[in-house]
Design a protein around this motif. Structure first.
Motif, PDB file in Angstrom:
ATOM      1  N   PRO A  68     -15.719 -26.628  -2.063  1.00  0.00           N
ATOM      2  CA  PRO A  68     -15.677 -28.057  -2.392  1.00  0.00           C
ATOM      3  C   PRO A  68     -16.986 -28.754  -2.050  1.00  0.00           C
ATOM      4  N   ALA A  69     -17.308 -29.778  -2.820  1.00  0.00           N
ATOM      5  CA  ALA A  69     -18.447 -30.615  -2.459  1.00  0.00           C
ATOM      6  C   ALA A  69     -18.208 -31.155  -1.056  1.00  0.00           C
ATOM      7  N   ASN A 116     -23.233 -29.984  -3.646  1.00  0.00           N
ATOM      8  CA  ASN A 116     -22.249 -30.164  -4.707  1.00  0.00           C
ATOM      9  C   ASN A 116     -21.315 -28.951  -4.754  1.00  0.00           C
ATOM     10  N   SER A 117     -20.187 -29.103  -5.420  1.00  0.00           N
ATOM     11  CA  SER A 117     -19.238 -28.001  -5.545  1.00  0.00           C
ATOM     12  C   SER A 117     -19.868 -26.820  -6.283  1.00  0.00           C
ATOM     13  N   PRO A 173     -31.423 -25.156  -5.519  1.00  0.00           N
ATOM     14  CA  PRO A 173     -31.352 -26.236  -4.520  1.00  0.00           C
ATOM     15  C   PRO A 173     -31.149 -27.610  -5.153  1.00  0.00           C
ATOM     16  N   ALA A 174     -31.836 -27.856  -6.282  1.00  0.00           N
ATOM     17  CA  ALA A 174     -31.702 -29.159  -6.957  1.00  0.00           C
ATOM     18  C   ALA A 174     -30.319 -29.303  -7.577  1.00  0.00           C
ATOM     19  N   LYS A 175     -29.807 -28.232  -8.206  1.00  0.00           N
ATOM     20  CA  LYS A 175     -28.497 -28.322  -8.833  1.00  0.00           C
ATOM     21  C   LYS A 175     -27.398 -28.496  -7.792  1.00  0.00           C
ATOM     22  N   LEU A 176     -27.578 -27.902  -6.631  1.00  0.00           N
ATOM     23  CA  LEU A 176     -26.616 -28.078  -5.537  1.00  0.00           C
ATOM     24  C   LEU A 176     -26.729 -29.460  -4.903  1.00  0.00           C
TER      25      LEU A 176
END
Length: 495
Positions: A171-172, A139-140, A92-95
């Protein structure tokens, strides 16, 4: 204690091995292909094991975060995690999941994760559209869905695709965090704002009369004034037209956005059942678990309350920030008391978590209900004109059943998320319903997703209604605003 002769022999051998040992820089160079080499690793269990060197190098540069489902049974709960457990915890944080304000040139600014009315630097944020649209963003990433042995794997990577099935770079982008669309009546534009201003009046754009409904709330209740409510009673075609007025990269719940909500829910929460019981605690591995319960799907006598128009204001859940939680909302009755209390889902800031309250028209996808089969097509690009009256310029990705029922299997080809088999139940497979009248009504149909406030156990993120043409409009149908930084690209095709 004296050693036996055999033990003394072992000690001497170990001492000789130690004395004859070499430093790494003294060893001969390895020979052979990388795939034939192995190394010793300590995994998440704390034990040391052998691992192929090539696999270790690949995973380090392309961590895999996913879940797998056992195809030999029908449980909607994932059988376990796939890839890196830490990568799944961090996903979740990386996204970058959460709430942002996004300007029409698609530049986003993060809001405070615990206080939606200010930015993450503490400065005040206006949610009325003057500083951007209220969007739930990601994010992508690469979405991967494939079979491995007897398992169905659904996982996220960021650098390279994995598996031999569907792998598509997403895509983001972002979708309205209110889970529905809001209309700027002055400029006839689809938006995502939190405002009680007349300019953004919801429903059909006019107030309802209490005298028209036997169980109506007070005349000044938002459920009748429609102030601060989502816009409905607009066709998916018109929602798309109003969204595109914002400029390139804007649409109304393009099928890619619908996929993201459904797919990330599965991977992060570890279930295909949106209505599984909510569990605020993480499991023993530190992973999220469970669904969001009933949500806004058990509305009593909705027709006599306000004629199937929206019942949950867009401001509900502001205090939840980017949380994963349930938000209590008391629906008012005529005397100022409570007609019904809803527990509104919040998925990292996305209200309703993709199901319940209002149907979500889905753009960019068409089902052709023919004489023998129902074929599903998706648009090649959101960055081109979309015509829902033809399939000639679109890509065929799946075939749907011509009978309705609970969903057993769906296709992820082209990110369509459309049912390919029914015969399930409210508790297994994908415990959501598939509506179709293809046996008796032929022609081009659009998808409505998620269900509405009185659909009960039928509802869920995968719930699909394919009975409507692109020109249909209803009091309980809306369409969230969506934006993308660029068009998605097919990395590999489903086999």
């Amino acid at each position: 204690m004296a050693l036996t002769a055999e033990q003394e022999k072992g000690v001497v051998a170990m001492l000789a091995a130690f004395q004859n040992g070499k430093r790494i820089n003294e060893l001969d160079a390895a020979k052979g292909a990388l795939k034939e080499m192995r190394i010793e690793v300590m995994d998440e269990t704390g034990e040391t094991h052998s691992m192929e060197l090539a696999e270790a190098v690949e995973q380090a540069g392309n961590p895999v975060a996913g879940r797998y489902w056992n195809t030999s049974n029908a449980t909607p709960t994932a059988a376990g995690h796939y890839g890196s457990l830490q990568a799944l915890r961090d996903l979740p944080a990386k996204l970058g999941l959460g709430r942002y304000l996004v300007t029409d040139d698609r530049k986003k600014r993060k809001l405070d994760p615990t206080a939606t009315t200010k930015y993450d630097d503490g400065s005040p944020a206006a949610l009325d559209g003057s500083q951007g649209q209220c969007m739930w963003c990601w994010n992508s990433f690469i979405a991967n869905i494939f079979y491995e042995g007897g398992a169905l794997v659904k996982c996220v990577t960021f650098n390279k695709p994995v598996g031999n099935g569907v792998s598509i770079r997403i895509p983001a982008g972002g979708t309205s965090w209110v889970g529905a669309g809001v209309m700027d009546r002055t400029n006839q534009m689809l938006c995502s704002v939190i405002s009680n201003a007349e300019r953004f009046r919801g429903g059909s754009g006019s107030a309802l009369k209490a005298a028209s409904y036997t169980k109506a709330p007070a005349e000044d209740a938002a459920q009748l004034t429609m102030l601060g409510m989502a816009a409905t009673n607009i066709s998916t075609t018109n929602f798309g037209t109003y969204a595109r007025k914002r400029g390139e990269g804007w649409e109304a719940n393009w099928f890619v956005a619908q996929f993201v909500v459904q797919f990330l829910f599965e991977v992060i929460m570890g279930t295909q059942n949106s209505q599984a019981a909510f569990n605020a605690e993480k499991d023993a591995n530190g992973l999220y678990q469970g669904g969001f319960g009933t949500g806004v799907t058990d509305m009593p006598d909705w027709g006599n309350y306000n004629g199937y128009f929206p019942v949950v204001p867009t401001s509900v859940g502001l205090e939840a920030g980017d949380g994963v939680c349930l938000v209590d909302y008391n629906l008012p009755d005529a005397s100022g008391g409570t007609y019904k209390t809803f527990k509104v889902p919040c998925f990292f800031g996305l209200m309703h978590a993709g199901y319940g309250h209002l149907w979500r028209w889905t753009r960019g996808l068409i089902m052709d209900a023919g004489e023998e089969k129902s074929e599903v097509y998706v648009s090649r690009s959101m960055f081109a004109a979309f015509d829902p009256s033809t399939v000639n310029d679109k890509i065929k990705v799946a075939e749907c059943p011509q009978t309705e029922g609970y969903i057993k299997r769906i296709s992820y080809q082209g990110l369509c998320c459309m049912p390919t088999e029914v015969g399930g139940s409210p508790t297994n497979n994908y415990p959501d319903y598939f509506y179709t009248n293809a046996k008796t009504s032929k022609g081009l149909r659009v998808r409505a997703a998620g269900g509405n406030a009185n659909n009960g156990t039928n509802a869920g993120a995968f719930y699909t209604n394919s009975n409507n043409s692109a020109t249909n409009a209803n009091a309980n149908y809306s369409s969230p605003l969506y934006f993308a930084r660029y068009k998605p690209e097919m990395a590999t095709k489903e086999k």
